[in-house]
Design an enzyme around this catalytic site. Sequence first.
Site, short mmCIF file in Angstrom:
data_model
loop_
_atom_site.label_atom_id
_atom_site.label_comp_id
_atom_site.label_asym_id
_atom_site.label_seq_id
_atom_site.Cartn_x
_atom_site.Cartn_y
_atom_site.Cartn_z
N GLY A 14 -40.19 36.79 -17.34
CA GLY A 14 -38.97 37.57 -17.18
C GLY A 14 -38.83 38.31 -15.86
O GLY A 14 -38.22 39.39 -15.82
N SER A 15 -39.31 37.73 -14.76
CA SER A 15 -39.11 38.43 -13.49
C SER A 15 -37.64 38.41 -13.06
O SER A 15 -37.14 39.37 -12.46
CB SER A 15 -40.02 37.88 -12.39
N MET A 92 -36.47 28.08 -21.43
CA MET A 92 -36.95 26.72 -21.23
C MET A 92 -36.67 25.79 -22.43
O MET A 92 -37.40 24.84 -22.64
CB MET A 92 -38.45 26.75 -20.90
N ARG A 93 -35.60 26.06 -23.16
CA ARG A 93 -35.17 25.12 -24.22
C ARG A 93 -33.90 24.44 -23.76
O ARG A 93 -32.99 25.10 -23.24
CB ARG A 93 -34.82 25.86 -25.53
N ASN A 109 -27.04 30.08 -15.45
CA ASN A 109 -28.46 29.70 -15.42
C ASN A 109 -28.95 29.81 -13.98
O ASN A 109 -28.17 29.65 -13.04
CB ASN A 109 -28.64 28.26 -15.91
N HIS A 111 -31.83 28.10 -11.41
CA HIS A 111 -32.75 26.96 -11.27
C HIS A 111 -33.40 27.03 -9.89
O HIS A 111 -32.72 27.27 -8.90
CB HIS A 111 -31.97 25.64 -11.44
N SER A 138 -30.57 28.09 -7.13
CA SER A 138 -29.14 27.98 -7.43
C SER A 138 -28.84 28.71 -8.73
O SER A 138 -29.61 28.61 -9.69
CB SER A 138 -28.72 26.51 -7.61
N ASP A 147 -28.79 21.35 -15.70
CA ASP A 147 -28.81 21.77 -14.28
C ASP A 147 -27.65 21.17 -13.48
O ASP A 147 -27.80 20.89 -12.28
CB ASP A 147 -30.16 21.37 -13.62
#
Length: 218
Positions: A14-15, A92-93, A109, A111, A138, A147
């Site tokens: 969680g950074s 990550m799901r 999101n 990425h 991004s 993505d």
Amino acid sequence: MARVRTGVLISGRGSNLQALLDAAANPDFPAEIVCVISNRPGAGGLARAEAAGIAALTVDHKAFGTREAFENALHAELQNQGVELVCLAGFMRLLTPGFVNRWTGRMLNIHPSLLPSFKGVDTHQRALDAGVKLTGASVHFVSAEMDAGPIIGQAAIPVLPGDDADALAARVLGAEHQLYPECLRQVASGEARLEGGHVILAHAAAPQALLVNPPPRS
Ligand code: GAR
């Protein structure tokens, strides 16, 4: 002005969540983080949410028989919390089109690559293998294809001689922490708008902004 009620979905340390929490701690920031939901019990990011006094919830995907059942529980929790905007931050799901379509234009999101290059996992090693000289991160709206949704913002960094995947990941992560809060700010304030499948920025980089690697010698 009412702040946009934002939920953050995480799976790990969680950074990026922390960067969003830090930005939203300013009452002038147009988004308010109202809950953090992890699909993994004990994810490090949950402690960050608790430390910030924000609801930290777990919806463990392993507790559900199907992807749809898991996503229905996730959706119900987001609705319970009155969430208007969702940020995926190291979540990550893979999400089904059914879930994604319920949040069209309202789910972001991050990425760790300059999309559309290097979608999916192992991005930094693949960037090194490809020999690119610039990489980065991004932030995009989430669409049914992984993505691939409309890009809101990008941050570029140079690839340096001797970089390995870990070194590159660490520098990209620093860029992510600057990029994500700014993209959330622009979306929540309405400065970044979806138009015809593309995002129009009200405040973009200066026209002369340039990152060249190798840098030209004068
Ligand atoms: C970040 O580098 C994020 O870009 C990446 O996972 C990391 C999560 O770190 N996300 C993806 O690869 C999604 N495809 P964090 O938990 O410290 O924010």
